[in-house]
Write a protein that holds these residues in place. Structure first.
Motif: not given
Length: 218
Positions: A102-117
């Motif tokens: 689950d944490d690795e999916w979050y890393v993917l999410l944050e990389y592709l989504g950036g810091d945006s809300g």
């Protein structure tokens, strides 16, 4: 910047059945860019399959299915694995790859989504394969909201096999296992994309559901 790594000596990702998969580097992570379709565990044992709907409903052990029991779908969409197979110690991912946490999916999410809300919304469109069934140039039903596949993850809507043994939502849903359990019940975190939304979403499914698998490098 996202770079596609085509299979070959440097970027090879090959399962025990000798299926060769494209891979994609996204940030610090190396992902398979295709859905898993292996039919054996890494020790050579066969992963059980061929269950009817009524049989699938009672399985509490390793199994996979092909959408609509049509072998042609395995070549396009990969196989649908229940969590028992995903979690089996014999392993279903190619050598040097594993089921993402689950944490690795979050890393993917944050990389592709950036810091945006709105990173949930931004990330999904970057992962979905482009085109629509209606236009004859894709696998997703319209509108395939936000899809640009900027990441080259190339998510396709394989649908799923439910607890009741029925097949649902090919063309509409792309759903992937994580290896992480929800702490108080027999449910496991999944990550999914929809045809009418641009976001990457997170949810829970029980062990008996058959879902797509994308492996990530160790």
């Amino acid at each position: 910047m996202v770079n596609l790594v085509l299979y070959g000596d440097a970027g090879a990702c090959v399962d025990i059945d000798e299926n060769v998969y494209e891979t994609v580097q996204i940030g610090d992570q190396l992902w398979m860019a295709e859905n898993l379709k292996v039919t054996h565990f890494n020790n050579g044992d066969e992963i059980p399959t061929g269950y009817s709907a009524s049989e699938w409903d009672t399985i509490h052990d390793d199994a996979y299915a092909v959408y609509d029991d049509d072998p042609a779908n395995a070549e396009i969409y990969g196989n649908l694995y229940n969590y028992y197979a995903v979690d089996d110690s014999r392993g279903i991912c190619p050598a040097n790859y594993h089921i993402p946490t689950d944490d690795e999916w979050y890393v993917l999410l944050e990389y592709l989504g950036g810091d945006s809300g709105e990173n949930w919304i931004i990330a999904g469109g970057k992962m979905k394969d482009v085109g629509t069934i209606e236009d004859g140039d894709g696998r997703w039903y319209a509108p395939n909201e936000g899809a640009n596949n900027e990441s080259d993850f190339t998510a396709i809507p394989a649908g799923f096999r439910s607890n009741d043994g029925q097949y649902y939502e090919s063309g509409y849903y792309s759903i992937y296992w994580s290896s992480t359990a929800e702490y108080y019940s027999d449910n496991f975190f999944i990550w999914y994309l929809l045809h009418d939304e641009s976001k990457l979403s997170r949810g829970l499914f029980s062990s008996q559901v058959g879902l797509s698998v994308r492996c990530i490098a160790d």
